[in-house]
Scaffold this motif. Structure first.
Motif, PDB file in Angstrom:
ATOM      1  N   VAL A   1       0.845  -1.206   0.000  1.00 29.12           N
ATOM      2  CA  VAL A   1       0.000   0.000   0.000  1.00 29.12           C
ATOM      3  C   VAL A   1       0.881   1.258   0.000  1.00 29.12           C
ATOM      4  CG1 VAL A   1      -1.600   1.356   1.409  1.00 29.12           C
ATOM      5  CG2 VAL A   1      -2.029  -1.068   1.032  1.00 29.12           C
ATOM      6  N   SER A   2       1.948   1.249   0.785  1.00 30.00           N
ATOM      7  CA  SER A   2       2.858   2.397   0.818  1.00 30.00           C
ATOM      8  C   SER A   2       3.536   2.598  -0.530  1.00 30.00           C
ATOM      9  CB  SER A   2       3.912   2.197   1.916  1.00 30.00           C
ATOM     10  OG  SER A   2       3.312   2.176   3.198  1.00 30.00           O
ATOM     11  N   LEU A   3       3.915   1.501  -1.186  1.00 31.17           N
ATOM     12  CA  LEU A   3       4.529   1.606  -2.507  1.00 31.17           C
ATOM     13  C   LEU A   3       3.543   2.198  -3.520  1.00 31.17           C
ATOM     14  CD1 LEU A   3       6.679   1.095  -4.627  1.00 31.17           C
ATOM     15  CD2 LEU A   3       5.971  -1.309  -4.701  1.00 31.17           C
ATOM     16  N   ALA A   4       2.303   1.735  -3.484  1.00 32.31           N
ATOM     17  CA  ALA A   4       1.301   2.273  -4.403  1.00 32.31           C
ATOM     18  C   ALA A   4       1.071   3.763  -4.161  1.00 32.31           C
ATOM     19  CB  ALA A   4      -0.008   1.493  -4.251  1.00 32.31           C
ATOM     20  N   LEU A   5       1.030   4.150  -2.895  1.00 32.28           N
ATOM     21  CA  LEU A   5       0.814   5.558  -2.576  1.00 32.28           C
ATOM     22  C   LEU A   5       2.023   6.400  -2.971  1.00 32.28           C
ATOM     23  CD1 LEU A   5      -1.247   7.462  -1.355  1.00 32.28           C
ATOM     24  CD2 LEU A   5      -0.226   7.060   0.883  1.00 32.28           C
ATOM     25  N   MET A   6       3.237   5.833  -2.830  1.00 28.45           N
ATOM     26  CA  MET A   6       4.429   6.570  -3.245  1.00 28.45           C
ATOM     27  C   MET A   6       4.373   6.904  -4.733  1.00 28.45           C
ATOM     28  SD  MET A   6       8.469   5.471  -3.209  1.00 28.45           S
ATOM     29  CE  MET A   6       8.574   5.258  -1.437  1.00 28.45           C
ATOM     30  N   ARG A   7       3.906   5.959  -5.539  1.00 31.81           N
ATOM     31  CA  ARG A   7       3.785   6.227  -6.973  1.00 31.81           C
ATOM     32  C   ARG A   7       2.797   7.363  -7.238  1.00 31.81           C
ATOM     33  NH1 ARG A   7       6.145   3.255 -10.617  1.00 31.81           N
ATOM     34  NH2 ARG A   7       7.017   1.200 -10.119  1.00 31.81           N
ATOM     35  N   ARG A   8       1.721   7.412  -6.480  1.00 29.45           N
ATOM     36  CA  ARG A   8       0.712   8.460  -6.687  1.00 29.45           C
ATOM     37  C   ARG A   8       1.236   9.825  -6.253  1.00 29.45           C
ATOM     38  NH1 ARG A   8      -4.631   6.881  -7.206  1.00 29.45           N
ATOM     39  NH2 ARG A   8      -4.941   9.129  -7.514  1.00 29.45           N
ATOM     40  N   LEU A   9       2.064   9.841  -5.209  1.00 35.93           N
ATOM     41  CA  LEU A   9       2.507  11.100  -4.633  1.00 35.93           C
ATOM     42  C   LEU A   9       3.773  11.648  -5.273  1.00 35.93           C
ATOM     43  CD1 LEU A   9       1.965  10.321  -0.837  1.00 35.93           C
ATOM     44  CD2 LEU A   9       0.611  11.877  -2.242  1.00 35.93           C
ATOM     45  N   TYR A  10       4.510  10.815  -5.997  1.00 39.00           N
ATOM     46  CA  TYR A  10       5.840  11.230  -6.449  1.00 39.00           C
ATOM     47  C   TYR A  10       5.778  12.496  -7.301  1.00 39.00           C
ATOM     48  CZ  TYR A  10      10.595  10.962  -8.219  1.00 39.00           C
ATOM     49  OH  TYR A  10      11.908  11.245  -8.527  1.00 39.00           O
ATOM     50  N   ASP A  11       4.970  12.503  -8.339  1.00 37.61           N
ATOM     51  CA  ASP A  11       4.927  13.662  -9.233  1.00 37.61           C
ATOM     52  C   ASP A  11       4.419  14.914  -8.522  1.00 37.61           C
ATOM     53  OD1 ASP A  11       5.912  12.232 -11.364  1.00 37.61           O
ATOM     54  OD2 ASP A  11       3.935  11.665 -12.112  1.00 37.61           O
ATOM     55  N   GLU A  12       3.556  14.723  -7.544  1.00 37.75           N
ATOM     56  CA  GLU A  12       2.997  15.868  -6.821  1.00 37.75           C
ATOM     57  C   GLU A  12       3.987  16.475  -5.848  1.00 37.75           C
ATOM     58  OE1 GLU A  12      -0.804  16.816  -3.872  1.00 37.75           O
ATOM     59  OE2 GLU A  12      -0.685  14.923  -4.975  1.00 37.75           O
ATOM     60  N   CYS A  13       4.838  15.649  -5.253  1.00 37.40           N
ATOM     61  CA  CYS A  13       5.731  16.115  -4.187  1.00 37.40           C
ATOM     62  C   CYS A  13       7.146  16.417  -4.652  1.00 37.40           C
ATOM     63  CB  CYS A  13       5.782  15.085  -3.058  1.00 37.40           C
ATOM     64  SG  CYS A  13       4.215  14.799  -2.222  1.00 37.40           S
ATOM     65  N   VAL A  14       7.632  15.708  -5.645  1.00 38.76           N
ATOM     66  CA  VAL A  14       9.011  15.877  -6.101  1.00 38.76           C
ATOM     67  C   VAL A  14       9.040  16.964  -7.171  1.00 38.76           C
ATOM     68  CG1 VAL A  14      11.018  14.756  -7.130  1.00 38.76           C
ATOM     69  CG2 VAL A  14       9.542  13.488  -5.561  1.00 38.76           C
ATOM     70  N   SER A  15       9.705  18.063  -6.862  1.00 39.04           N
ATOM     71  CA  SER A  15       9.657  19.241  -7.732  1.00 39.04           C
ATOM     72  C   SER A  15      10.676  19.202  -8.856  1.00 39.04           C
ATOM     73  CB  SER A  15       9.895  20.508  -6.893  1.00 39.04           C
ATOM     74  OG  SER A  15      11.152  20.448  -6.230  1.00 39.04           O
ATOM     75  N   ASP A  16      11.692  18.337  -8.762  1.00 39.00           N
ATOM     76  CA  ASP A  16      12.740  18.312  -9.781  1.00 39.00           C
ATOM     77  C   ASP A  16      13.367  16.926  -9.801  1.00 39.00           C
ATOM     78  OD1 ASP A  16      14.499  19.159 -11.745  1.00 39.00           O
ATOM     79  OD2 ASP A  16      14.995  21.028 -10.711  1.00 39.00           O
ATOM     80  N   THR A  17      14.365  16.752 -10.657  1.00 36.22           N
ATOM     81  CA  THR A  17      15.046  15.466 -10.720  1.00 36.22           C
ATOM     82  C   THR A  17      15.798  15.218  -9.414  1.00 36.22           C
ATOM     83  OG1 THR A  17      16.899  16.568 -11.815  1.00 36.22           O
ATOM     84  CG2 THR A  17      15.298  15.433 -13.210  1.00 36.22           C
ATOM     85  N   PRO A  18      16.076  13.962  -9.072  1.00 35.39           N
ATOM     86  CA  PRO A  18      16.755  13.663  -7.799  1.00 35.39           C
ATOM     87  C   PRO A  18      18.120  14.342  -7.706  1.00 35.39           C
ATOM     88  CG  PRO A  18      15.811  11.673  -8.741  1.00 35.39           C
ATOM     89  CD  PRO A  18      15.675  12.738  -9.783  1.00 35.39           C
ATOM     90  N   LEU A  19      18.445  14.802  -6.504  1.00 37.22           N
ATOM     91  CA  LEU A  19      19.746  15.385  -6.180  1.00 37.22           C
ATOM     92  C   LEU A  19      20.125  16.514  -7.132  1.00 37.22           C
ATOM     93  CD1 LEU A  19      20.490  11.848  -5.802  1.00 37.22           C
ATOM     94  CD2 LEU A  19      21.794  13.191  -4.176  1.00 37.22           C
ATOM     95  N   SER A  20      19.187  17.421  -7.356  1.00 43.09           N
ATOM     96  CA  SER A  20      19.414  18.486  -8.331  1.00 43.09           C
ATOM     97  C   SER A  20      19.193  19.880  -7.761  1.00 43.09           C
ATOM     98  CB  SER A  20      18.487  18.292  -9.531  1.00 43.09           C
ATOM     99  OG  SER A  20      17.122  18.406  -9.130  1.00 43.09           O
ATOM    100  N   THR A  21      18.855  19.997  -6.469  1.00 43.22           N
ATOM    101  CA  THR A  21      18.471  21.281  -5.896  1.00 43.22           C
ATOM    102  C   THR A  21      19.164  21.481  -4.560  1.00 43.22           C
ATOM    103  OG1 THR A  21      16.291  21.044  -6.924  1.00 43.22           O
ATOM    104  CG2 THR A  21      16.521  22.745  -5.237  1.00 43.22           C
ATOM    105  N   ASP A  22      19.626  22.697  -4.314  1.00 46.08           N
ATOM    106  CA  ASP A  22      20.216  23.004  -3.017  1.00 46.08           C
ATOM    107  C   ASP A  22      19.160  22.815  -1.922  1.00 46.08           C
ATOM    108  OD1 ASP A  22      20.850  25.170  -0.738  1.00 46.08           O
ATOM    109  OD2 ASP A  22      22.719  24.617  -1.735  1.00 46.08           O
ATOM    110  N   PRO A  23      19.519  22.213  -0.783  1.00 45.82           N
ATOM    111  CA  PRO A  23      18.523  21.950   0.274  1.00 45.82           C
ATOM    112  C   PRO A  23      17.766  23.193   0.726  1.00 45.82           C
ATOM    113  CG  PRO A  23      20.541  20.745   0.725  1.00 45.82           C
ATOM    114  CD  PRO A  23      20.834  21.639  -0.441  1.00 45.82           C
TER     115      PRO A  23
END
Length: 486
Positions: free
Chosen positions: A405-427
């Protein structure tokens, strides 16, 4: 001299909180928490007991951001070498940095201390309220000096300790919110330091809470303790060398433990085009200091809930709590996902920007890496807890379901929460334009209902296998859809 000091001070302030970057949301949250507790206990506790209780809350509220989002106040400045090359003396630079730390830490502490002083018991006069506010500020500076001292002395070795401290603080704050009012009866008779339990009498809130008492009625050690602590804190903040700029971290023991499962995943689950993003997120993201400090301590939340519910008498209540814990870790996925782009070396983002993969492929590889590196170890820990508290059968039936269930929810939330490509933005530039209250509350409510339904109906191996099969089918279709979109 002072012109140069204030020039560096202004530059530092602009970098931290200038240009409209004031952390309004954290300050409002701190003030709200402090105001709620102050209003609840002001009529129940004597002035000293009130001050001890509320300063304990204020200390936790200050320490949490100083270990997380506000850690940059006590961290090495990446532009230190450039600043030191300017025509400014070392003592002037230390003065400017000390003034900046005093201002920003004081502002952070004031958000909780203002309602604490305002809603103090009616027997506390104006002078004592002002003294309580000043004592709380001195306590915040003491906490900051302690954290700076630890980082300066231990260097890179302090990172694991800081993560542990923040985890304990997150758990402590959670337990305090759930169970804090249960300790009120023990403080009703506390009117002086001598009334405290011996161990608690030597903690900082006990020292600084004496601000609401008549100093002439206190022993000399209690009159001197706050001043000694404040003087020591100022000396440390001024003279302690800044921690060195992190140059990289070694892989943790967890990476070695997960190596066999990682190898299996790369053969059976991760496609060739996803291998690059998968390896980057799996190997590099756990080495990012800011990501670790902002996300790892969240594990304390389910553990604190488990501790708070450990006194439940019936098996049904304990099993119900354990079922909720197995399904609700997905509530914290938005916080984890928001920080996936965080990297202290964001200039290297060209590695993914120039990769011959689509954003969908990169995202799918990152999701699989997050699943293997973070979700899987978390559920291994929850499986062990469920086994110890509710039995092996309960753990075998519900833990895989919660994981899927957590994996399925992660797929749904990824595009909404992740603003850019991984490791690409200053914290410090991470953006989270999310309705956190509504999002987390909505997810938590839905998952709680799912957990209750799972506990009620998944009572046999056949049902558990059938539900697992359905969830695996959902994951397979989502993975296939991601391949099509790429």
């Amino acid at each position: 001299m002072w012109n140069r000091v204030f020039a560096v001070f202004r530059a530092g302030f602009e970098a931290q909180w200038g240009r409209g970057l004031w952390p309004v949301a954290p300050l409002v949250v701190h003030g709200s928490i402090a105001a709620v507790f102050a209003l609840l206990v002001r009529d129940e506790l004597p002035p000293y007991g009130y001050a001890v209780f509320m300063l304990s809350i204020a200390m936790a509220l200050v320490a949490l951001p100083l270990l997380g989002d506000f850690a940059s106040l006590l961290r090495a400045d990446a532009s230190r070498e450039w600043i030191e090359a300017q025509p400014i003396r070392a003592i002037e630079l230390r003065l400017a940095r000390t003034l900046l730390a005093l201002l920003l830490i004081g502002a952070l502490a004031a958000s909780a201390l203002l309602p604490i002083a305002l809603f103090a018991p009616s027997g506390v006069g104006l002078g004592a309220r002002i003294a309580l506010f000043a004592a709380g500020t001195a306590q915040a500076l003491t906490v900051a000096a302690l954290l700076l001292g630890l980082q300066s002395v231990l260097g890179r070795r302090a990172e694991a300790l800081l993560v542990l401290l923040q985890t304990l603080l997150v758990g402590g704050v959670m337990i305090g919110c759930l169970m804090g009012l249960q300790f009120i009866p023990q403080l009703i008779g506390v009117r002086a330091p001598s009334d405290l339990v011996s161990g608690f009498a030597w903690l900082p809130p006990a020292w600084f809470a004496t601000a609401v008492l008549d100093g002439s009625a206190l022993d000399s050690i209690w009159r001197a303790a706050p001043w000694i602590a404040l003087a020591t804190a100022l000396i440390v903040l001024f003279s302690a060398p800044q921690p060195s700029v992190p140059r990289g971290r070694r892989a943790s023991w967890m990476a070695f433990v997960l190596a066999p499962l990682r190898g299996l995943a790369t053969r059976a689950w991760v496609r060739p085009g996803e291998r690059g993003p998968f390896d980057l997120v799996f190997d590099a993201l756990p080495l990012e200091r800011e990501f670790v400090l902002r996300t790892y301590p969240l594990i304390a939340i389910p553990l604190a809930m488990l501790f708070a519910g450990s006194s439940s008498g019936s098996d049904i209540e304990r099993n119900g709590l354990m079922a909720v814990l197995l399904f609700t870790p997905a509530t914290y996925l938005p916080v984890l996902l928001v920080h996936v782009p965080a990297s202290a070396s964001a200039e290297a983002r060209w590695i993914l920007d120039g990769a011959p993969q689509s954003r969908a492929t990169i995202a799918n590889g990152a999701i699989k890496a997050l699943t293997m590196r973070f979700l899987l170890p978390l559920y291994a820990l929850l499986f062990a807890l469920a086994w110890s508290r509710a039995g092996l059968q309960f753990a075998l039936f519900l833990t895989p379901l919660g994981f899927l269930v957590s994996l399925a929810l992660m797929r749904r939330l990824y595009d909404e929460c992740v603003s850019d490509t991984p490791l690409s933005t200053d914290p410090d530039e991470i953006k989270a334009d999310i309705d956190w209250t509504g999002k987390l509350l909505g997810i938590g409510l839905v998952l709680t209902v799912v957990a209750i339904l799972a506990m009620k109906f998944v009572t046999s191996a056949l049902v558990a296998l059938a539900v697992c099969a359905v969830l695996l089918l959902i994951e397979w279709k989502a993975d296939k859809r991601a391949m099509v979109n790429s």
